[in-house]
Every structure is written in C-alpha cells, then in structure tokens.
Write a protein that holds these residues in place. Structure first.
Motif, short mmCIF file in Angstrom:
data_model
loop_
_atom_site.label_atom_id
_atom_site.label_comp_id
_atom_site.label_asym_id
_atom_site.label_seq_id
_atom_site.Cartn_x
_atom_site.Cartn_y
_atom_site.Cartn_z
N ARG A 1 7.83 2.88 5.86
CA ARG A 1 8.55 1.60 5.91
C ARG A 1 7.70 0.49 5.30
O ARG A 1 8.22 -0.37 4.56
CB ARG A 1 8.90 1.26 7.35
N ASP A 2 6.41 0.48 5.58
CA ASP A 2 5.54 -0.53 4.99
C ASP A 2 5.53 -0.42 3.47
O ASP A 2 5.52 -1.44 2.76
CB ASP A 2 4.11 -0.37 5.53
N ARG B 1 9.48 -6.25 -1.76
CA ARG B 1 9.00 -7.61 -1.99
C ARG B 1 8.45 -7.78 -3.41
O ARG B 1 8.66 -8.81 -4.05
CB ARG B 1 7.93 -7.96 -0.96
N THR C 1 1.36 -4.53 2.80
CA THR C 1 1.05 -5.14 4.09
C THR C 1 1.60 -4.27 5.23
O THR C 1 2.54 -3.51 5.04
CB THR C 1 1.66 -6.55 4.19
N VAL D 1 8.93 -1.79 2.26
CA VAL D 1 8.98 -3.25 2.37
C VAL D 1 8.11 -3.90 1.29
O VAL D 1 8.52 -4.86 0.62
CB VAL D 1 8.55 -3.71 3.77
N SER D 2 6.89 -3.37 1.10
CA SER D 2 5.99 -3.94 0.10
C SER D 2 6.55 -3.78 -1.31
O SER D 2 6.48 -4.71 -2.12
CB SER D 2 4.62 -3.27 0.21
N ASP E 1 18.05 -5.22 1.52
CA ASP E 1 16.98 -4.25 1.31
C ASP E 1 17.34 -3.40 0.10
O ASP E 1 18.36 -2.73 0.08
CB ASP E 1 16.83 -3.38 2.55
N THR F 1 3.50 -3.93 8.78
CA THR F 1 4.56 -4.63 9.52
C THR F 1 4.83 -3.88 10.82
O THR F 1 4.48 -2.69 10.94
CB THR F 1 5.85 -4.72 8.69
N TYR F 2 5.43 -4.57 11.74
CA TYR F 2 5.78 -3.95 13.02
C TYR F 2 7.29 -4.02 13.20
O TYR F 2 7.88 -5.11 13.18
CB TYR F 2 5.09 -4.66 14.18
N ASP F 3 7.89 -2.87 13.33
CA ASP F 3 9.33 -2.78 13.57
C ASP F 3 9.54 -2.78 15.08
O ASP F 3 9.31 -1.76 15.75
CB ASP F 3 9.88 -1.51 12.93
#
Length: 883
Positions: free
Chosen positions: A15-16, A23, A402, A19-20, A261, A404-406
C-alpha cells in the motif's frame, strides 16, 4: 504479534508503494488518456479532443527517433519534447532541466550504460521529415514504443549538452537494480532524451525546402527558369506541409481523476467513461485513433501487477497464521483455566456469576492480545514495509516513498485476532464454569486409560519396551494435545516449505525456459534493410550448427472481451515462414492450467502434446495468457508497433514460463496485416500509410521480410555468451541475445525476498508453537513427573520420557506439513497472476529436508528450555494433596 505483523506488514508495504507511486504520478501529471494514430495527429484532432466532456487538459506530444553510439554499439533514442501543458513531466534527479535547444536531459539508464557525466555532449543522429509520394501522402513510421516519427531526406546530427538526469514518469524501472524487468521489455527504444522544443515535421520540411529552393532559384536564374515553375514548387510545398502529421500523440487529463486512487477500479471506471466518449467521435474512426488510458501502459501495468501479486501473498498467509494463533490461544487458555479450577469454583460458590468470571479471563487474554498486537502493528506498518521498500526499490524508482498507517486495516487486523483469541478464551472458561462449584474445587481426576489400536497388533505390541508403551498410551490419551501439536507443527512446516518452494520455482524458471523450452542458443535481430546480409553472414559462420529465419516484432496484446481478463501485455511476435520446422528451436507444447497443473498432478509438461503453427490462428505463451485470461479460441487485439492493430484468434496456449511470446505463421501474419489495412513492415521500415479523400487509411502491401534468426551454436555456454556479445557489436544488428546469458542472469528478487521473509516468520511461529505446547505439556503433568522421580528415574531419563513424546508429535506434524506445504505452494502459484511470468511450481528435495530439519531443530531448541523446568520439579511439593 507474528500473526498481526504478517497480516498487516505485506499489505502495508504494498500500500505504501501504491500511495507513493500514485502521488508521484500526480506530481508529474502523468496522462490519464493518450491518443495515437498510425497517420499522426493534427491541430484539428487537438481541438476535437478538447471539446470532449470530462477532458480537463490537452497536451499534443512531439517526438522523434535518433541514434547514438554507446560503447561501440548503436542505440536508439526517443527524443521527446517536454510538455507545454506540464503533463508527463520528467522528474529531475540531479543537475538541471534543459533551458535551450542545445541542452538535453537524459535518464539514469543512459548514464550507467555509457558512463557519461553532466556537461558531456551527446551525439544524436536524428531522422526527421521524409519526402512525400506522388499522391501527396506523407510517409509515416512508428517506433515499437508507440511514438511516431518522420524522417528527412538527409539525417541531421546534433551534439547537445547533458544538463540533467531525469526520471521518466512513464518508465520507473530501476536501471541499477535487479534488472529482472528485462523479460518484460519489448520496446526497441533503448533510451529517452528530453528537449525543450522539437520542430513540427511541417516546419522541418519548410526549412529543408527553403534551402533547396534557394539553391534551385540560383540555378533557375542562370538557366532562365520561368516564374511558373516557382509557383508550382510553392504549391507542392503547401500540399506536403498539409499532409504531414503535426504530433506523435495527444495526452489528456480527465477532470476529477486526480482525486481518485489511480490504482483503483473507481479511477478506471471514471476514466473509462471519457474513453468511451472519445472513441465515439467521428474523428476517432476516420483518423484511426488508438485510445489508451494510463493503466494500459506497460510500465504502469508491470508495477501494478508486481505489487498486486505480493498483496495476494499478504492475504493468503495470514489465514494460516490466524489458525495457528487460535489453536495456541485455545491451548494456553485451556491450561490456564484448568490450573484455576479451584479458584473458579470458589468464585461460583461465593455467588459470582459466570459472566463476571469469564470477563476476568477475557481481560487477561485481551490485554495480552492488545500488547502483542500493538507490537505486531509496529512491525507490520514500519519494519516489514521498510524491508519491502528496499526490495521494491531494486526494481522500481519511486521517489519520496513514505510510510503510512491505514487506520481501518490496522484496527481491523488487530480486532480479528482479538476476536479469535477472546473467542477461544470464552470457550475454555465456559467449559469449566458449567460445572458445580464442589466439583471444581476438587482435584481433576486423571483421564482413564483405554485400549489402543496398537495393542491389537500383538506381534508389535509385545516387542515394545515398557517406556515405549507408556509413551504410546500418553500420546493417544491426551488427544487434545496431540491435535494441537500436530496441527500447529504441520501449519508452520507448510509455511516454511511454501516459502522455499516459491524460491525454488523462481530460481529454476530461467534454466527451464532458456534451457528447456527455448532450444536455440542465440536470437539475433537485424535491421530490415540489412537483414539478408546479416543473416547470411551468420549462417555461414562455422560456430552456427543450425538456424531458422523468422521475423520478430514488438507488439501489445489484449483480450477483446475483457470479462475474464484485463489490461494489456507487451509481447514479442515471432513470425515463422510457412513450412519451416520450428520444433528444432522452440519446444511448443500445450499448456496445462488450473489447480491440477499447480499441484503437480497429471502428465508432466515435457510429455504434453506438441503444437504446430496453423493457418487460422496464433499460439500465445502461457505466461501472457495467464495474466490476461486468454484461452484457446479467444479473440485478442494485437497491436504491432504503432501502425498495425487487428483482431486475431488464439489457436492454442503453449507452455512458457518467462516472457510473452506470440508465434504465428507467415500466412496468418500477412492476413492480419491485410485485414488491418497496413503493410507488413516494422517500426523502422514500416510501409507508407496513405490517406484517401475520405480520410480512410489504405496500404501498400510490401514483401514479407525476415529480420531475425534462431540458431544453435557449437561450444560451451561461455563461448555462446561471447559469440552473442561480439555479434551484437556488428553493423546492422539490432540485438543479439544468448540463451545461456539470459538463463544465468534471470532473477526475481522481489518475490524471493518476500518468500524468504515469510519463511523466517513461519520459523518464528514454529518456535513459539513448540515452546507453548512443551510448557503446557510439562505444567499439566507435574504430579506425573514427580511420581516417576520418586520411583527412581534420573533427570536424563525424565528428559527422555517427556521429550520423546514431543519429538514423535513434531515428526508426525512435520510429515503432514510437507505435502500441505506443497499444496499451499500450488494454490499460491494460481494466485500469483503476474505478466510475463508463470509460476510452474518445482520443489527441490533439499527444500523438503530443510523444512523438516528446521522444524525438528526448533523442537531441539525447545527441549533445551524445558529440561531445566523438569529438573526443578520437587516431588514432595508436587505430590502434596490439594486439600
């Protein structure tokens, strides 16, 4: 802790990365939709696309093809203009962006391969505008990566200065990493270079014509040329400029897409609605538009599929961890409740309700679960993602990754284990709380002995020693402990073997593909114009023992009906002349699929029926068909280069483990080209796409040209590598690949690292399981141990008496865990639906030994901790009456 770490860690790491990457794509404003055409695009096309509902930004793209020499080898460059609307912006890694037309920015791949430095000059030979035929149609060529370009009457050479090193948002492959992406790269473009401006083909033609007109005017003056000829030349120039395409592609951004997303289905649906509107435009039909969204880009889909596959592992393995954790929790809490029988009976006698008593033990187990789960969350959202980021960084360059916390997933995973552990606690406590207080306050009577099945085998039972008979009775008397131990050990052994099995599979893919399926030692691809010369020279070489001439092209393959598959896949099309026997070079056999194949059941792959090229369809590699959902009889969309797009039927799916090949006969290839209305040439030597008055594209069919050869060589593997390297430096050779070098160089470190992590965590879980069960076994048999000590057993005999049972149970669990691990490995191979790779599971016998040895070694380590506990048992205090 381990269960929560595995459940959250692999998911969080992927997931990180998602997400990275998302972005980064948004910062660089990567296109949502890109439109290309075999005949090029014009300002009218730009205006038509700008008027489509939902289109936010329109950026026309200009690109050209160029060549340069890197270490005495000719390399192809895609010269790309930096977008004027700030779409597809390259990411600056070091240096500065080019400011003038004499400056360029290059990628890290070129810097590593060439050894160049910032400030060096790059010699680029660019082919730009070509002449126009007698009908006024511009000649158009297409590169294999989808960029169109045109060529001049005379090639131009420039020497711009390298001012910066950039990362192309459309190519995140790490050139300094593991390089396992080589089995996916089908593009003939070696590098991309970015410039501030790139003249339109019409502008280049005007400049070239102006120079020619100036020379012609001087000659005409000397010879008394008429004014009419000058006017005719001006009219011809105007017709030529109007016929030339202005842009190679048009990139679009969709309104509202940046809020979604980019890896989600909602993004695909949102962009897909705009794609449908674009494809419904009249210009899309008359102009032969190819409309693709971001998800169909090769590098984007490769990154997505890699991470999705790792995510699938993160969803499969926690199930086993959860099951083992519940078993251990039930064992521990059952033992704890049995030790507190008297206390529970006292509470009940004093009038406490069952709910209050259950709550006391729920609080204990809940706090332990929360503490362990909290530590697991730290490992899962920090430790494992950091490890995965380092591994993923060896494959892809994703700036500013980075952590992240889900919150939802993290709390949900913790709640899942909390619910399971607390549920086991309630079952254990309620089982005792139903009894009468007087019964609970008395010591629990030992289980009565019973005859065993083993006793009925007289010849064996009579030959067993007394202690062995006692051990056998104890094993079957405590059936709960037997099930817990055997089940826990089997699960852990299965996880360890599964990790080793996937590693064995990945390690053997290269040798099985390049040394088994591919029977040739060399694949050489030549330029179309010099193919005959190069291939004749190769065939006459004494090193070559056999050779088959074929045509090789890069293409994009997708399923027409995407109900059972999705996306597209870059493939290598191999066209075989009719009547040529390809079996000498490639072992084409029918692919097995489904669960039977993954579990290693049925006939072996090498014994499968052999396939032949037919006249009505093509053969698709299993590694590509598996990821796209292609089956025998499927209709697929095949896009060859940027000039040919047609539908074709799949005659069969053949066994292939690495790469994505498509084999077809010459007759099928030419029928496809004719159906598409395009010539049979490839990107560099593609045919002329002509446009009639109606705007429909026609074609001139050119003779079929072979441009590659599959050859077997004499000598050893090292000599094969050296021969391929030498051949690749010769003029006219596009690429020269040695099967030996590909087999030795293949690796898939991302999968290997993840499976190694799983194996380590499974080993830790096995250690915890064995330690918990061993301590439970000792604690519930203190009076028994004290009794045999009173009877005169020495400490060593007591150790052997207890440990023998654990060793037998561990051995049984290990034997059951080995086939279970093979089963889980096969099921996981089905879930790992990756492009250009098919996981045909193969487990080395050493992996079975390692998995069994590690489990038994952990049992030995546990004995080192339990033996001191046995030594400290005091017979006097242990045998005292509870009353």
């Amino acid at each position: 802790m381990l269960g929560v770490a595995v459940l959250t860690g692999i998911y969080a790491g992927c997931r990180d990365a998602f997400v990275s990457a998302g972005r980064f794509y948004e910062r660089q404003r990567l296109y949502d939709i890109q439109v290309t055409s075999a005949t090029g695009l014009s300002d009218d096309d730009v205006k038509a696309l700008a008027g489509v509902e939902g289109v936010e930004t329109v950026q026309p793209e200009r690109s050209a093809m160029a060549t340069t020499t890197v270490k005495d080898v000719d390399k192809n460059f895609a010269v790309t203009r930096i977008g004027t609307k700030r779409l597809n912006q390259p990411y600056l890694q070091r240096g500065r962006m080019p400011a003038t037309t004499d400056e360029v920015a290059v990628t890290e791949r070129y810097m590593l391969d060439s050894g160049a430095k910032l400030g060096d000059k790059l010699a680029l030979t660019t082919a730009a505008v070509s002449g126009v035929d007698s009908d006024g149609a511009a000649a158009d060529t297409g590169s294999a990566d989808g960029s169109s370009h045109v060529s001049t009457h005379g090639a131009t050479t420039s020497r711009p200065v390298i001012t910066g090193v950039v990362l192309d948002p459309q190519d995140l492959d790490n050139p300094a990493g593991y390089r396992d992406g080589t089995f996916r790269r089908a593009s003939t473009v070696d590098y991309t270079v970015f410039v501030t401006d790139l003249p339109a083909p019409a502008d280049e033609l005007a400049a070239a014509s102006a120079q020619g007109s100036a020379q012609g005017s001087a000659e005409d003056s000397a010879q008394g040329a008429t004014e009419g000829s000058t006017q005719g030349s001006a009219q011809d120039l105007g017709q030529q400029r109007a016929a030339l395409p202005a842009y190679a592609a048009i990139s679009l951004r969709v309104s509202g897409a940046n809020e979604l997303d980019t890896f989600s289905s909602s993004y695909r649906d949102h962009v897909g609605r705009v794609v449908d509107r674009i494809e419904s435009l009249p210009e899309a039909t008359t102009g032969g538009w190819y409309v693709n969204d971001r998800t169909e880009h090769q590098n984007f889909s490769g990154l997505t599929n890699d991470l999705r596959s790792i995510e699938s592992i993160g969803r499969a393995f926690p199930v086993v961890f959860l099951a083992v954790a519940v078993l251990m929790s039930l064992t521990a809490m059952t033992r704890m409740v049995e030790e507190h029988r008297g206390l529970i009976g006292t509470y009940l006698a004093l009038g406490y309700g069952k709910g209050v008593i259950v709550l006391r033990y729920l609080l204990f187990s809940g706090v332990a679960c929360l503490v362990g789960g909290g530590l697991g969350e730290l490992v899962g959202f920090i430790g494992i993602p950091v490890f995965l980021m380092r591994v993923i960084g060896g494959l892809y360059v994703i700036p500013h990754m980075t952590l992240t916390y889900d919150l939802l997933y993290g709390l949900g995973g913790l709640a899942l284990f909390l619910l399971a552990v607390c549920g086991a606690t309630v079952m254990a406590v309620m089982g005792e709380a139903r009894r009468m207080p007087a019964s609970l306050m008395r010591p629990k009577a030992p289980k009565a002995g019973a005859r065993m099945l083993l006793e009925r085998i007289g010849w064996l039972w009579r030959r067993m020693s007394f202690l062995n008979k006692v051990t056998a009775r104890n094993l079957f008397r405590f059936k709960g402990r037997l099930i817990m131990t055997v089940g826990g050990v089997a699960g852990c052994t299965a996880l360890i073997l599964c990790g080793l099995a996937i590693n064995d599979t990945v390690a053997s893919l290269g040798q099985r593909q390049y040394g088994g399926i591919y029977r040739y030692d060399l694949m050489a691809v030549a330029q179309d114009g010099r193919a005959t010369e190069v291939l004749d020279r190769l065939q006459n070489d004494k090193k070559v023992t056999a050779m088959v001439r074929v045509r090789v092209e890069a293409a994009e393959l997708s399923l027409v009906d995407k109900g059972s598959g999705s996306g597209s896949e870059s493939v290598q099309v191999v066209v075989v002349p009719d009547g040529e026997d390809l079996s000498r070079m490639v072992d084409l056999r029918e692919a097995r699929g489904g669960l039977v194949s993954s579990l290693g059941l049925g006939w072996t792959q090498s014994a499968g029926p052999r396939l032949k090229l037919g006249d009505d369809g093509m053969l698709v590699a299993q590694s590509a068909a598996n990821s796209l959902g292609i089956k025998q009889g499927s209709t697929v969309d095949l896009r060859i280069g940027s000039v040919t797009r047609t539908e074709a039927r799949v005659d069969a799916v053949f066994r292939s483990l690495i790469g994505a090949d498509v084999y077809m006969s010459r007759s099928v290839y030419e029928a496809m080209i004719d159906a598409a209305g395009q010539s049979g040439g490839s990107g560099e030597s593609g045919g002329q796409a002509q446009t009639d008055g109606s705007g429909q594209s026609g074609a001139e069919t050119k003779p079929f040209v072979v441009n590659a050869a599959l050859a077997t060589l004499s000598g050893d593997r090292e000599s094969h590598k050296a021969f391929a390297t030498t051949l690749g430096r010769e003029d006219g050779v596009v690429s020269s690949l040695s099967s030996a070098a590909l087999a030795d160089g293949f690796s898939f470190d991302l999968m290997s690292a993840v499976m190694a992590l799983i194996a380590v965590l499974a080993g830790g879980l096995a250690l915890v399981v064995l330690f918990t069960l061993a301590n439970t076994n000792v604690s519930e048999r203190l009076r028994e141990m004290a009794t045999i000590k009173v009877l005169g057993f020495t400490d060593r005999e007591v150790h052997r008496y207890v440990n023998k049972e654990m060793v037998i149970l561990t051995a049984i669990g290990t034997l059951l865990g080995l086939p279970l691990g093979r089963l889980i490995g096969g099921l996981l191979a089905v879930a790992l639906n990756m492009p250009s790779l098919y996981f045909e599971v193969r487990v080395q016998w050493t992996s079975y030994l390692i998995a069994a040895g590690v489990t038994l070694a952990f049992a030995g380590v546990v004995q080192l901790f339990t033996n001191p506990v046995l030594d400290r048992i005091d017979p006097v205090s242990s045998l005292k009456s509870v009353e």
